[in-house]
Design a protein around this motif. Sequence first.
Motif, PDB file in Angstrom:
ATOM      1  N   ASP A  22     -11.676  53.973 -27.099  1.00 44.69           N
ATOM      2  CA  ASP A  22     -12.079  53.405 -28.388  1.00 44.69           C
ATOM      3  C   ASP A  22     -13.566  53.054 -28.380  1.00 44.69           C
ATOM      4  N   LEU A  23     -14.025  52.483 -27.291  1.00 49.53           N
ATOM      5  CA  LEU A  23     -15.445  52.170 -27.154  1.00 49.53           C
ATOM      6  C   LEU A  23     -16.279  53.440 -27.235  1.00 49.53           C
ATOM      7  N   LEU A  24     -15.830  54.490 -26.585  1.00 48.81           N
ATOM      8  CA  LEU A  24     -16.517  55.776 -26.660  1.00 48.81           C
ATOM      9  C   LEU A  24     -16.522  56.313 -28.085  1.00 48.81           C
ATOM     10  N   ARG A  25     -15.420  56.154 -28.808  1.00 47.29           N
ATOM     11  CA  ARG A  25     -15.359  56.638 -30.193  1.00 47.29           C
ATOM     12  C   ARG A  25     -16.352  55.907 -31.082  1.00 47.29           C
ATOM     13  N   VAL A  26     -16.493  54.595 -30.893  1.00 42.22           N
ATOM     14  CA  VAL A  26     -17.445  53.816 -31.691  1.00 42.22           C
ATOM     15  C   VAL A  26     -18.874  54.249 -31.369  1.00 42.22           C
ATOM     16  N   ILE A  27     -19.166  54.424 -30.099  1.00 42.58           N
ATOM     17  CA  ILE A  27     -20.510  54.873 -29.702  1.00 42.58           C
ATOM     18  C   ILE A  27     -20.773  56.263 -30.245  1.00 42.58           C
ATOM     19  N   ARG A  28     -19.780  57.121 -30.222  1.00 41.67           N
ATOM     20  CA  ARG A  28     -19.940  58.491 -30.722  1.00 41.67           C
ATOM     21  C   ARG A  28     -20.208  58.495 -32.232  1.00 41.67           C
ATOM     22  N   ARG A  29     -19.519  57.612 -32.972  1.00 43.86           N
ATOM     23  CA  ARG A  29     -19.768  57.511 -34.418  1.00 43.86           C
ATOM     24  C   ARG A  29     -21.191  57.044 -34.699  1.00 43.86           C
ATOM     25  N   ALA A  30     -21.668  56.108 -33.908  1.00 40.51           N
ATOM     26  CA  ALA A  30     -22.990  55.535 -34.145  1.00 40.51           C
ATOM     27  C   ALA A  30     -24.109  56.471 -33.714  1.00 40.51           C
ATOM     28  N   SER A  31     -23.872  57.277 -32.698  1.00 36.55           N
ATOM     29  CA  SER A  31     -24.964  58.088 -32.149  1.00 36.55           C
ATOM     30  C   SER A  31     -25.182  59.396 -32.895  1.00 36.55           C
ATOM     31  N   HIS A  32     -24.189  59.953 -33.537  1.00 35.13           N
ATOM     32  CA  HIS A  32     -24.304  61.217 -34.268  1.00 35.13           C
ATOM     33  C   HIS A  32     -24.905  62.304 -33.370  1.00 35.13           C
ATOM     34  N   GLY A  33     -24.426  62.388 -32.148  1.00 37.84           N
ATOM     35  CA  GLY A  33     -24.976  63.339 -31.189  1.00 37.84           C
ATOM     36  C   GLY A  33     -24.395  64.726 -31.369  1.00 37.84           C
ATOM     37  N   GLY A  34     -25.040  65.671 -30.726  1.00 38.06           N
ATOM     38  CA  GLY A  34     -24.582  67.054 -30.757  1.00 38.06           C
ATOM     39  C   GLY A  34     -23.528  67.299 -29.688  1.00 38.06           C
ATOM     40  N   THR A  35     -23.270  68.567 -29.424  1.00 43.64           N
ATOM     41  CA  THR A  35     -22.224  68.913 -28.471  1.00 43.64           C
ATOM     42  C   THR A  35     -22.589  68.515 -27.046  1.00 43.64           C
ATOM     43  N   LEU A  36     -23.854  68.611 -26.687  1.00 42.91           N
ATOM     44  CA  LEU A  36     -24.261  68.218 -25.336  1.00 42.91           C
ATOM     45  C   LEU A  36     -24.053  66.733 -25.109  1.00 42.91           C
ATOM     46  N   ILE A  37     -24.438  65.910 -26.098  1.00 39.82           N
ATOM     47  CA  ILE A  37     -24.243  64.465 -25.984  1.00 39.82           C
ATOM     48  C   ILE A  37     -22.749  64.145 -25.916  1.00 39.82           C
ATOM     49  N   THR A  38     -21.939  64.834 -26.704  1.00 39.55           N
ATOM     50  CA  THR A  38     -20.498  64.615 -26.693  1.00 39.55           C
ATOM     51  C   THR A  38     -19.918  64.955 -25.331  1.00 39.55           C
ATOM     52  N   GLN A  39     -20.369  66.053 -24.739  1.00 41.94           N
ATOM     53  CA  GLN A  39     -19.868  66.438 -23.419  1.00 41.94           C
ATOM     54  C   GLN A  39     -20.286  65.431 -22.355  1.00 41.94           C
ATOM     55  N   ILE A  40     -21.498  64.920 -22.451  1.00 45.47           N
ATOM     56  CA  ILE A  40     -21.953  63.909 -21.497  1.00 45.47           C
ATOM     57  C   ILE A  40     -21.118  62.637 -21.643  1.00 45.47           C
ATOM     58  N   GLN A  41     -20.862  62.230 -22.892  1.00 45.88           N
ATOM     59  CA  GLN A  41     -20.038  61.042 -23.129  1.00 45.88           C
ATOM     60  C   GLN A  41     -18.616  61.249 -22.599  1.00 45.88           C
ATOM     61  N   ASP A  42     -18.052  62.431 -22.814  1.00 46.00           N
ATOM     62  CA  ASP A  42     -16.714  62.708 -22.285  1.00 46.00           C
ATOM     63  C   ASP A  42     -16.708  62.668 -20.761  1.00 46.00           C
ATOM     64  N   GLY A  43     -17.748  63.203 -20.147  1.00 46.92           N
ATOM     65  CA  GLY A  43     -17.837  63.152 -18.690  1.00 46.92           C
ATOM     66  C   GLY A  43     -17.900  61.725 -18.174  1.00 46.92           C
ATOM     67  N   ILE A  44     -18.692  60.889 -18.840  1.00 46.32           N
ATOM     68  CA  ILE A  44     -18.774  59.471 -18.445  1.00 46.32           C
ATOM     69  C   ILE A  44     -17.419  58.794 -18.626  1.00 46.32           C
ATOM     70  N   PHE A  45     -16.728  59.105 -19.725  1.00 45.01           N
ATOM     71  CA  PHE A  45     -15.405  58.514 -19.937  1.00 45.01           C
ATOM     72  C   PHE A  45     -14.442  58.900 -18.822  1.00 45.01           C
ATOM     73  N   TRP A  46     -14.414  60.176 -18.461  1.00 42.84           N
ATOM     74  CA  TRP A  46     -13.472  60.603 -17.429  1.00 42.84           C
ATOM     75  C   TRP A  46     -13.818  60.028 -16.068  1.00 42.84           C
ATOM     76  N   ILE A  47     -15.106  59.839 -15.793  1.00 37.17           N
ATOM     77  CA  ILE A  47     -15.499  59.195 -14.540  1.00 37.17           C
ATOM     78  C   ILE A  47     -15.009  57.744 -14.527  1.00 37.17           C
ATOM     79  N   LEU A  48     -15.200  57.038 -15.650  1.00 28.88           N
ATOM     80  CA  LEU A  48     -14.701  55.656 -15.737  1.00 28.88           C
ATOM     81  C   LEU A  48     -13.171  55.607 -15.662  1.00 28.88           C
TER      82      LEU A  48
END
Length: 162
Positions: free
Chosen positions: A27-53
Amino acid sequence: MNFSVTREAVVFVFSVLCGGVLYFLYDLLRVIRRASHGGTLITQIQDGIFWILALAVMFYVFLFINRGTVRLYELVGTGLGAVIYGTTISSLVIQLLCRILEFFLKFFNFFLKILLTPLFFTYNILYRWIRFVFRPIKRVGKRIIKRLCEATGRTIRFSQKQ
């Protein structure tokens, strides 16, 4: 091997809590993703950080709570915790996180305005002064260039902005 139903119940409860924590991180990642309006690279980096956590949280639960033993009921408990969290309080948490993020962004913008106002003020004064000083020099330079061009027979067009 020491088997205790109480110990296994505690492990199951921690697995359920682990699932809730993982869904909260998502959920925290979803809120950050909504606020950042990033592209596919940013989304992949965020997903990688989520899976590491997520792996770190699961590793902690499985290693320190159950001494490294992974059992099927722990995975079921993790899934159950995620489902319970997702169906009960996820939407409320997302709204709360959005409001907290809005507050921090407003506070940051306000703080940034306070911090940058003297810089903008100085820039405006210096810009006007430099423009005021160099405008006559620019006009004289254009006149000299025009006269040189007329003497040599060439034409140069200047923009009309001043």
